[in-house]
Write an enzyme that holds these catalytic residues in place. Structure first.
Site, PDB file in Angstrom:
ATOM      1  N   HIS A  43      -8.807  -0.588   5.838  1.00  0.00           N
ATOM      2  CA  HIS A  43      -9.134  -0.483   7.272  1.00  0.00           C
ATOM      3  C   HIS A  43      -9.799  -1.759   7.797  1.00  0.00           C
ATOM      4  O   HIS A  43     -10.353  -1.766   8.891  1.00  0.00           O
ATOM      5  CB  HIS A  43     -10.015   0.747   7.566  1.00  0.00           C
ATOM      6  CG  HIS A  43      -9.256   2.044   7.492  1.00  0.00           C
ATOM      7  ND1 HIS A  43      -8.912   2.781   8.592  1.00  0.00           N
ATOM      8  CD2 HIS A  43      -8.750   2.723   6.424  1.00  0.00           C
ATOM      9  CE1 HIS A  43      -8.240   3.872   8.212  1.00  0.00           C
ATOM     10  NE2 HIS A  43      -8.129   3.855   6.895  1.00  0.00           N
ATOM     11  N   THR A  44      -9.759  -2.814   7.011  1.00  0.00           N
ATOM     12  CA  THR A  44     -10.321  -4.096   7.473  1.00  0.00           C
ATOM     13  C   THR A  44      -9.318  -4.864   8.325  1.00  0.00           C
ATOM     14  O   THR A  44      -9.719  -5.722   9.105  1.00  0.00           O
ATOM     15  CB  THR A  44     -10.737  -4.962   6.266  1.00  0.00           C
ATOM     16  OG1 THR A  44      -9.698  -4.898   5.286  1.00  0.00           O
ATOM     17  CG2 THR A  44     -12.034  -4.486   5.659  1.00  0.00           C
ATOM     18  N   ALA A 132       3.274   8.518   0.529  1.00  0.00           N
ATOM     19  CA  ALA A 132       2.338   8.492  -0.590  1.00  0.00           C
ATOM     20  C   ALA A 132       1.284   7.403  -0.443  1.00  0.00           C
ATOM     21  O   ALA A 132       0.492   7.167  -1.340  1.00  0.00           O
ATOM     22  CB  ALA A 132       3.102   8.290  -1.900  1.00  0.00           C
ATOM     23  N   SER A 137       6.962   2.998   4.950  1.00  0.00           N
ATOM     24  CA  SER A 137       7.241   2.656   6.351  1.00  0.00           C
ATOM     25  C   SER A 137       7.388   1.142   6.514  1.00  0.00           C
ATOM     26  O   SER A 137       8.352   0.667   7.112  1.00  0.00           O
ATOM     27  CB  SER A 137       6.149   3.210   7.271  1.00  0.00           C
ATOM     28  OG  SER A 137       4.871   2.746   6.892  1.00  0.00           O
ATOM     29  N   ASP A 181       0.254  -3.941   5.709  1.00  0.00           N
ATOM     30  CA  ASP A 181       1.379  -3.432   4.925  1.00  0.00           C
ATOM     31  C   ASP A 181       2.599  -4.338   5.043  1.00  0.00           C
ATOM     32  O   ASP A 181       3.248  -4.680   4.049  1.00  0.00           O
ATOM     33  CB  ASP A 181       1.758  -2.022   5.390  1.00  0.00           C
ATOM     34  CG  ASP A 181       0.615  -1.039   5.220  1.00  0.00           C
ATOM     35  OD1 ASP A 181      -0.396  -1.392   4.597  1.00  0.00           O
ATOM     36  OD2 ASP A 181       0.744   0.099   5.720  1.00  0.00           O
TER      37      ASP A 181
HETATM   38  P1  ADP Z   1       3.995   5.736   3.910  1.00  0.00           P
HETATM   39  O1  ADP Z   1       4.204   4.467   4.653  1.00  0.00           O
HETATM   40  O2  ADP Z   1       2.645   5.840   3.301  1.00  0.00           O
HETATM   41  O3  ADP Z   1       5.057   6.044   2.909  1.00  0.00           O
HETATM   42  P2  ADP Z   1       4.352   6.809   6.552  1.00  0.00           P
HETATM   43  O4  ADP Z   1       4.088   8.148   7.127  1.00  0.00           O
HETATM   44  O5  ADP Z   1       3.685   5.634   7.156  1.00  0.00           O
HETATM   45  O6  ADP Z   1       4.047   6.919   4.990  1.00  0.00           O
HETATM   46  O7  ADP Z   1       5.910   6.524   6.596  1.00  0.00           O
HETATM   47  C1  ADP Z   1       6.812   7.472   6.065  1.00  0.00           C
HETATM   48  C2  ADP Z   1       7.963   7.675   7.032  1.00  0.00           C
HETATM   49  O8  ADP Z   1       8.810   6.508   7.029  1.00  0.00           O
HETATM   50  C3  ADP Z   1       8.880   8.805   6.644  1.00  0.00           C
HETATM   51  O9  ADP Z   1       8.405  10.039   7.127  1.00  0.00           O
HETATM   52  C4  ADP Z   1      10.195   8.395   7.304  1.00  0.00           C
HETATM   53  O10 ADP Z   1      10.170   8.731   8.689  1.00  0.00           O
HETATM   54  C5  ADP Z   1      10.163   6.889   7.181  1.00  0.00           C
HETATM   55  N1  ADP Z   1      10.879   6.449   5.967  1.00  0.00           N
HETATM   56  C6  ADP Z   1      10.359   5.794   4.911  1.00  0.00           C
HETATM   57  N2  ADP Z   1      11.311   5.544   3.976  1.00  0.00           N
HETATM   58  C7  ADP Z   1      12.466   6.074   4.460  1.00  0.00           C
HETATM   59  C8  ADP Z   1      13.817   6.156   3.973  1.00  0.00           C
HETATM   60  N3  ADP Z   1      14.171   5.657   2.790  1.00  0.00           N
HETATM   61  N4  ADP Z   1      14.737   6.771   4.755  1.00  0.00           N
HETATM   62  C9  ADP Z   1      14.382   7.285   5.945  1.00  0.00           C
HETATM   63  N5  ADP Z   1      13.137   7.235   6.450  1.00  0.00           N
HETATM   64  C10 ADP Z   1      12.183   6.642   5.735  1.00  0.00           C
HETATM   65 MG    MG Z   2       3.080   3.827   6.353  1.00  0.00          MG
END
Ligand code: ADP
Ligand code: MG
Length: 390
Positions: A43-44, A132, A137, A181
């Site tokens: 969060h920085t 996770a 994302s 990220d």
């Molecule tokens: P994190 O970035 O920690 O994995 P987020 O909630 O920020 O979690 O992002 C996850 C979202 O990104 C998923 O719910 C989906 O909408 C999208 N996403 C990530 N990877 C894929 C993929 N391979 N295919 C489709 N959507 C994806």
């Molecule tokens: Mg994310």
């Protein structure tokens, strides 16, 4: 041919096949971008501070083909991610729903940056666990951003592409996340973390030396889902803005440890603890990078532990499952452990001597089982190369 290249070729071939099966044509190219683990500095980023993430050997791969019109067709192998089709000329962010907001947002932000994006077909495949805290994302955004930048000949630099991804996430997905990220995914180099100053966006690779020190980085995915767009993330961000305003600084980055006693007199207890986390965390990031250079990763365990305590007690973004993962790993060989990512679920990391990795993993699984919690995923990650064309 190196192992990495042959794996990359096999992956590109498989994705090309999936693309052809879905769209009935061949892609123009295949691009890949990794997820990330944040070693320290949570969060920085949106406080214009310091972060030290590394790209991991789990990636999202996209096959893309330009079209002669302005239609965009998106498909993903991810279960539940329905195919989506829209027109770039009529697209607005409020139309973007679900997973397509990430790739559509990247195209939209590229256009807002003055780059004309043609219509395109895109197929996604990924082995980054979704939701996770390993930034599936950003992996998706960065793979799409690099692919579209290459296809259009826009020639944007990596830092600019990271920023396109961040803007897509902020403005189209609606998650108020910082630049960490996407920077890790775009700027990562093998065996190194990315030391990033989120004020001037200067960065440098910091060798991690994990293998040389006989350490592995275990990820413990608690399977507790986080929700950046709606959850406590935005509330924490608002607290930081409130704290900075009350203390008369542009960003919490401007404060040091010496400012904390004064801050405690002015701020309410909750806002003060939010501020204290950011201030002490920036110090820990700088110290971690320094210690990695002088003493190697065996010296940073206490900083990881202190970071976790600060997130648990001051920033209050941990949860019982993350604390259990961290405490159990620490009691079973880890030299340091902390939750990683935005918090409220997701994953913890633990630096563990190679010989203790099995014991730590078994102990974490047993600990969750004993409390009737769903089994976490525990796996090792390696610091890997950033986004690239396959
Ligand atoms: P994190 O970035 O920690 O994995 P987020 O909630 O920020 O979690 O992002 C996850 C979202 O990104 C998923 O719910 C989906 O909408 C999208 N996403 C990530 N990877 C894929 C993929 N391979 N295919 C489709 N959507 C994806
Ligand atoms: Mg994310």
């Amino acid at each position: 041919m190196t192992n990495m290249t042959s794996t990359g070729t096999a992956l590109a071939d498989a994705l090309t096949g999936a693309f052809a099966g879905h769209f009935g044509r061949h892609p123009d190219g295949v691009w890949q971008a990794p997820g990330r683990v944040n070693l320290i500095g949570e969060h920085t980023d949106y406080n214009e501070g310091l972060v030290l993430p590394f790209a991991i050997n789990r990636s999202t791969t996209v096959a893309v083909a330009a079209r002669a019109d302005r239609t965009v067709r998106l498909a993903s192998g991810f279960p539940g991610a329905e195919p989506v089709e829209f027109d770039l000329d009529t697209f607005t962010p409020d139309q973007a729903a679900g997973w397509s907001a990430y790739p559509a947002g990247v195209a939209w932000e590229l256009e807002r940056a003055g780059i004309t994006v043609p219509g395109f077909d895109l197929f996604v495949s990924s082995d980054v666990p979704v939701g996770a805290g390993l930034s599936s994302s950003a992996a998706l955004e960065c793979a799409v951003a690099l692919g579209l930048s290459d296809l259009t000949g826009a020639g944007l630099g990596r830092a600019d592409l990271a920023d396109i991804g961040r803007r897509a996430e902020n403005n189209v997905v609606g998650a108020p996340t910082g630049i960490m990220d996407q920077s890790a995914s775009m700027l990562g180099t093998k065996d190194c973390a990315v030391y990033l100053d989120c004020r001037d966006l200067s960065s440098r690779p910091v060798p991690l030396g994990l293998a040389e020190a006989g350490l592995v980085c275990l990820v413990i995915d608690t399977k507790v889902s986080h929700a950046h767009a709606s959850g406590g993330y935005a509330a924490r961000r608002a607290s930081c803005v409130r704290g900075a305003r009350a203390l008369g600084v542009g960003a919490l980055r401007d404060l040091g440890a010496a400012d904390l006693p004064g801050a405690e007199r002015i701020l309410d207890w909750e806002t003060f603890r939010r501020v204290r986390h950011i201030v002490t965390e920036n110090g820990r990031v700088a110290r971690t990078a320094e210690l990695l250079g002088t003493h190697g990763p065996l010296a940073i365990g206490e900083l990881l532990d202190a970071s976790h305590r600060s997130m648990r007690d001051d920033f209050e973004i941990s949860c019982p499952e993350l604390n259990l993962a961290v405490d159990t790993a620490r009691a079973n060989g880890a030299i340091g452990a902390r939750m990683t990512g935005g918090g409220f679920g997701g994953s913890a990391i633990a630096l563990v001597p190679v010989d203790d990795a099995d014991r730590a993993r078994s102990a974490v699984l047993a600990g969750f089982d004993a409390r009737g919690l769903p089994a976490p995923d525990v796996f090792a990650v390696l610091p890997a190369e950033g986004a690239r064309r396959l």
